[in-house]
Structures are given as C-alpha cells and as structure tokens.
Write a protein that holds these residues in place. Structure first.
Motif, mmCIF file in Angstrom:
data_model
loop_
_atom_site.group_PDB
_atom_site.id
_atom_site.type_symbol
_atom_site.label_atom_id
_atom_site.label_comp_id
_atom_site.label_asym_id
_atom_site.label_seq_id
_atom_site.Cartn_x
_atom_site.Cartn_y
_atom_site.Cartn_z
ATOM 1 N N MET A 114 35.860 42.774 56.040
ATOM 2 C CA MET A 114 36.520 41.810 55.898
ATOM 3 C C MET A 114 37.905 42.291 55.579
ATOM 4 S SD MET A 114 36.529 38.563 55.203
ATOM 5 C CE MET A 114 34.516 38.251 54.749
ATOM 6 N N THR A 115 39.020 41.796 56.317
ATOM 7 C CA THR A 115 40.257 42.302 56.273
ATOM 8 C C THR A 115 41.105 41.102 55.361
ATOM 9 O OG1 THR A 115 41.045 41.142 58.159
ATOM 10 C CG2 THR A 115 40.047 43.231 58.290
ATOM 11 N N ALA A 116 42.314 41.735 54.875
ATOM 12 C CA ALA A 116 43.169 40.749 54.101
ATOM 13 C C ALA A 116 43.443 39.380 55.144
ATOM 14 C CB ALA A 116 44.375 41.522 53.740
ATOM 15 N N LEU B 141 41.680 37.967 56.949
ATOM 16 C CA LEU B 141 40.732 36.573 56.683
ATOM 17 C C LEU B 141 40.789 36.064 55.323
ATOM 18 C CD1 LEU B 141 37.714 38.138 58.546
ATOM 19 C CD2 LEU B 141 39.089 36.523 59.225
ATOM 20 N N GLN B 142 41.189 36.886 54.326
ATOM 21 C CA GLN B 142 41.528 36.378 53.219
ATOM 22 C C GLN B 142 42.512 35.257 53.088
ATOM 23 O OE1 GLN B 142 41.674 39.119 49.782
ATOM 24 N NE2 GLN B 142 41.072 40.630 51.096
ATOM 25 N N ASP C 73 40.748 31.898 54.078
ATOM 26 C CA ASP C 73 39.656 31.982 53.605
ATOM 27 C C ASP C 73 39.417 30.220 53.358
ATOM 28 O OD1 ASP C 73 37.419 31.532 51.754
ATOM 29 O OD2 ASP C 73 38.573 32.363 50.042
ATOM 30 N N VAL D 78 37.426 28.437 51.756
ATOM 31 C CA VAL D 78 36.910 27.861 50.507
ATOM 32 C C VAL D 78 38.122 27.684 49.838
ATOM 33 C CG1 VAL D 78 35.754 28.544 48.420
ATOM 34 C CG2 VAL D 78 34.827 28.913 50.517
ATOM 35 N N ARG D 79 39.111 28.807 49.644
ATOM 36 C CA ARG D 79 40.627 28.640 49.038
ATOM 37 C C ARG D 79 41.280 27.573 49.664
ATOM 38 N NH1 ARG D 79 40.647 34.126 47.616
ATOM 39 N NH2 ARG D 79 39.986 34.394 45.561
ATOM 40 N N LEU E 254 42.847 24.448 47.823
ATOM 41 C CA LEU E 254 44.329 24.149 48.054
ATOM 42 C C LEU E 254 44.583 22.742 48.502
ATOM 43 C CD1 LEU E 254 45.573 27.518 49.146
ATOM 44 C CD2 LEU E 254 46.002 26.520 46.970
ATOM 45 N N ALA F 31 45.458 32.755 44.858
ATOM 46 C CA ALA F 31 43.748 32.522 44.260
ATOM 47 C C ALA F 31 44.468 31.829 42.714
ATOM 48 C CB ALA F 31 43.613 33.841 43.802
ATOM 49 N N PRO G 199 31.609 26.995 47.415
ATOM 50 C CA PRO G 199 30.880 28.374 47.402
ATOM 51 C C PRO G 199 32.105 29.196 47.080
ATOM 52 C CG PRO G 199 31.274 27.616 49.884
ATOM 53 C CD PRO G 199 31.758 26.160 48.699
ATOM 54 N N PRO G 200 31.733 30.208 46.729
ATOM 55 C CA PRO G 200 32.490 31.365 46.100
ATOM 56 C C PRO G 200 33.651 31.743 47.373
ATOM 57 C CG PRO G 200 30.390 32.305 46.448
ATOM 58 C CD PRO G 200 30.195 30.871 46.634
ATOM 59 N N PRO G 201 34.869 32.021 46.933
ATOM 60 C CA PRO G 201 35.793 32.382 47.973
ATOM 61 C C PRO G 201 35.549 33.845 48.364
ATOM 62 C CG PRO G 201 36.886 31.996 45.615
ATOM 63 C CD PRO G 201 35.515 32.032 45.597
ATOM 64 N N VAL G 202 36.317 34.195 49.721
ATOM 65 C CA VAL G 202 36.220 35.643 49.928
ATOM 66 C C VAL G 202 36.704 36.452 49.038
ATOM 67 C CG1 VAL G 202 37.425 37.004 51.842
ATOM 68 C CG2 VAL G 202 36.619 34.707 52.502
ATOM 69 N N PRO G 203 35.817 37.651 48.505
ATOM 70 C CA PRO G 203 36.315 38.347 47.432
ATOM 71 C C PRO G 203 37.549 39.525 48.061
ATOM 72 C CG PRO G 203 34.362 39.260 48.685
ATOM 73 C CD PRO G 203 34.633 37.912 49.308
ATOM 74 N N PRO G 204 38.365 39.816 47.268
ATOM 75 C CA PRO G 204 39.415 40.646 47.353
ATOM 76 C C PRO G 204 38.846 41.946 48.078
ATOM 77 C CG PRO G 204 39.273 40.467 45.263
ATOM 78 C CD PRO G 204 38.286 39.421 45.776
ATOM 79 N N THR G 205 39.568 42.573 48.782
ATOM 80 C CA THR G 205 39.188 44.110 49.486
ATOM 81 C C THR G 205 40.354 44.848 49.462
ATOM 82 O OG1 THR G 205 40.149 43.565 51.753
ATOM 83 C CG2 THR G 205 37.808 42.648 51.242
#
Ligand code: SF4
Lengths: 368, 94
Positions: free
Chosen positions: A1-3, A5-6, A9, A11-12, A16, B72, B83-89
């Motif tokens: 998983m890369t930033a 994709l964050q 995201d 879900v976020r 928002l 966040a 559902p839970p968000p993408v976790p930080p990496t």
C-alpha cells in the motif's frame, strides 16, 4: 500500500464528503441558491471527473472551473504568431496540447499539415537539445502558467545556444484571479488554488488577494482527498464568515515557495498586461521576456515577420464559443449551444475542447 | 501540460552542458530530469515533483506525513459507521 493510495482512500473520502455536506448546510445554501466556489486548475477538474466527485458533491455546492487551463487561455493572436513563424519557414517546437488549439484562422497542426515544420516536445529541455542539434533557428513556443514558465526561465539562464528563440505566451495565474474576483456578477465565495503553481509561488502569494477581496483561498493538491479536504476547509470558512489562506497541500507547498524557481522567473520574465482567450484583458497577466533576454526573444528577433503576417480571417462559429464565460465561472460547458454538436474533441471550435485540461473536453469525455 | 508528476530519483547524473540532471522513475517509466530548480539538496531515493522535465520540489517524508495526518484529522469526526480507513504506511509516494 503506497501513500498515493492513502490519498485516494475511499473511506476517508466518504467521511470528508459528510463533513463537506455539513459545512455546506452551515452556510444556509440551498439547491436553488447554492454556495459557489471556484477551482483555478485544469488538474482539479480532471481529478473531479476521473473520480466521479462532481455527482457526489452536495446539491447546494456549486464548484465552478476558473481560468486554470493554460492551453485554453492562450489567446488566438498568440497562436497566430506561432503559426506565422512556422509558415515563414522556421522550425517551431511546442507542448503537445498546443498543437490543435485554434488560432483565429488556423492551428499549428493546420500549418504542419500544409508543410510547416512544427514539432511537439514534452520537456522544456528538449527545446535546448533540438537547438544544439540544429544549425537552423529553433523557435520554442513557450506556453503555460508559472509552473511551466520557471522551466523556460531556467533554460534561458543556462546559456542556451544562440539559435534558440523563445516565443513566450506564458501567463501569471494570480492576475487572472483578480479579474474573476472583480467581476461584479461573480458569486464566487472562495477559491481552491492550484497546488503545483503554489509550489513555485508559495501560498503567501494569495494573502494580498484575500485581503483585497475578503474571500478565502485554499491551496489544494490533486488527489481525491486533497480536493475534498480543500473544499471542506474552504466551505467551512465561508460558513463562518472567515477569509484566510489555508495550505491544504503541505507536502508540496510552503509560504515562500521555491526561491530558486522564483529567481529564474523574475530574472527572465516581467509581467505585462495582455489578453487571455475569452477573458479579454488581464492586467499583469502575461509574462514576457525582459530586455536582457532580447537576443532569444522571438517576438523581438522576428518582429518583422510577425508584422508582415496577413491579418487572419476568423473561422465560422468561433463567435459562439463561450469558453471565456466558462473560465470566469459564469457558464458551464453544457450552456454552450455547440457543446457535443459542432464542437467535439475531434472538431474543436474552442480551446476548452482541445486540451485535456479544458472544461469542455473533460465534461465531454466524462459524459461519453 | 500543467500536470506535475511525483517520481523517485534513482541516479544523479554527472554535470553536463544540460546542467544538473538525474534519472527519475515515475512508476516504472524513467526520464532524465533537470535539477536546476530544486531549492534543496536531493539524493538518490528522494521523491520529487516534476513538471515539464524540471524537478520543482523535493517531497520530504515528514511533509507527506503532515498532509496525511491533516486529512485524517479532518475526516476523524465523520468515520462513524464506515469501515476502517487505509492504515498509514512507511512507504513514501505522493
Ligand atoms: S463547447 Fe466548444 S465552442 Fe462551446 S464553449 Fe466549449 S470549446 Fe467553446
């Protein structure tokens, strides 16, 4: 998983969107009387279309496109000048998007089809390489906003070969924002500024604008969360009656910008009043080469050829194009009678249908 | 035209008449990029924002983390029922 994709995201993104809906409610806006904001960047519109965000925006939020497509705001006479130089036998290089943009009577692509030497480049450095590889004069038709102008500035400062000539149609975005904000019919309550341009100028460049117009500006990036977060922060300010500059793109933007790039910009260019396609006159909106760079300035070197070029005859239906109204937030592509009919990506009437950053092209492809 | 693209520096090239350049990887595509406009020192492994062949900004990992934390925090109140968000990496890419 890369930033990356964050920053996409879902879900976020969903969270928002909820926050954005609350903020829009708090302004008291309704579907009939929406709160209007404007983004000033073709890349924002691309991301909004690519991720299907427009259909998810609250109904009482009206997100308008501003003068954020550098290709679209290049004025027809600027294209005419490049066409005239190409037709006069000079080798012209330009960014790909510019090729098909209609001038008054012809595009660079038309000139090429008729035998002129016009070549597409993707990096400013290719212009220098082409000049070094050639004994003949090479004209770089340099277009784009400050992000692109700094590259032109850098190569002119790095002792380019004598046979490199630059025809500058570079533009300075903050000047066009002034024109939009000063329009008495404007209902724009706040602005989403382009993250990449602000990488160069710094977010501090908008402080004067906010003070003058009392409208908030939020600098935002180009991933879905960048845009949604930027809109939240922008609409919340409108709801609370605040007007500040907020940097919602801290991974790339600081207050002062990129000092080295700004030095290249200021050393090589000076602002000048000029025409932006459809928007008409923008004081300080154009970037022209300073006198110190006159030896590389095609407008100076080839002034004779440009003056001798025949006055082009306007194409039919060009007058029906409402690109200008779209770029100051007064119309949408679907308000244009030619949209999707006479004007399509394969038969563009206006510049907004040519560029992949143009509002009409993006809307056409999103609905197709 | 106005698209800035993030990439990773995989090699700094020797100084030539084209100025300071580096080879930058954009998700598998490699290009020569001019470094003359970046306003801080860069090295192999750094992420940079590139525009028309010029790197215009080093993307520092701490700035990336700051942006993600900001988003966040904005999203935090509205996550209920999702559902839970993408976790930080730890991986750095914009
Ligand atoms: S649809 Fe075509 S003619 Fe109409 S405003 Fe857009 S570019 Fe201009």
């Amino acid at each position: 998983m890369t930033a990356a994709l964050q920053f996409r995201d879902p879900v976020r993104g969903e969270a928002l969107l909820r926050r954005l809906a609350r903020a829009v409610d708090a302004t008291g806006a309704t579907r009939e009387r929406p709160v209007s904001v404007m983004h000033v960047c073709g890349s924002h519109e691309q991301a909004i279309a690519r991720y299907g965000l427009r259909s998810r925006f609250p109904a009482a939020l009206d997100v308008r496109m501003g003068p954020g497509c550098p290709v679209c705001v290049t004025d027809a006479p600027e294209i005419d000048a490049a066409v005239a130089l190409a037709r006069s036998g000079l080798h012209v290089l330009t960014y790909g998007d510019m090729l098909r943009v209609p001038g008054t009577e012809a595009s660079l692509d038309d000139a090429r089809a008729a035998g002129a030497r016009v070549e597409v480049i993707y990096a400013a450095t290719q212009a220098v390489a082409a000049a070094r590889a050639s004994a003949a004069t090479v004209v770089f038709f340099a277009t784009g906003f400050e992000t692109t102008a700094v590259a032109t500035g850098a190569l002119l400062r790095a002792a380019p070969p004598d046979n490199l000539q630059v025809l500058s149609a570079h533009k300075w975005v903050p000047a066009a924002m002034e024109v939009v904000a000063e329009n008495p019919n404007s209902r724009i309550g706040g602005y989403l500024a382009a993250g990449h341009a602000a990488t160069i100028t710094g977010w501090g460049v908008f402080e004067g604008f906010v003070a003058r117009h009392g409208k908030p500006v939020v600098v935002a990036g180009f991933e879905p969360l960048d845009i949604l977060a930027g809109l939240c922060v922008l609409v919340e300010q409108i709801a609370e009656g605040r007007a500040e500059v907020v940097n919602a793109f801290p991974r790339c933007v600081g207050r002062e910008g990129n000092a080295r790039a700004l030095a290249a910009l200021n050393d090589v260019f000076e602002t000048d009043a000029g025409e932006w396609r459809g928007i008409a006159h923008v004081p300080s909106g154009n970037l022209r080469l300073r006198a110190a760079y006159a030896a590389h300035d095609a407008a100076h070197t080839f002034a004779d050829r440009l003056a001798a070029a025949a006055e082009p005859i306007p194409r039919a239906n060009a007058a029906d194009c409402v690109c200008g109204a779209i770029m100051i937030g007064q119309a949408c592509p679907t308000d244009c009678a030619l949209f999707g009919r006479a004007c399509r990506p394969d038969t563009p009437v206006g510049a907004c249908m040519v560029s992949t950053e143009g509002a009409c092209r993006i809307w056409y492809e999103a609905r197709a | 035209m106005c698209l800035g693209v993030p990439g990773v520096i995989i090699q700094i090239s020797p100084l030539t008449e084209a100025g300071h350049t580096a080879v930058v990887d954009f998700s598998g595509v490699r290009r020569e990029v001019c470094l003359d406009l970046v306003d801080e020192p860069v090295e192999v492994g750094d992420h940079v924002l590139v525009h028309v062949g010029f790197a215009i900004r080093r993307i520092a990992p701490e700035d990336l983390a700051e942006t993600l934390a900001f988003f966040a925090s904005l999203a935090a109140e509205d996550l209920e029922g999702l559902p839970p968000p993408v976790p930080p990496t730890g991986e750095r890419e914009s």
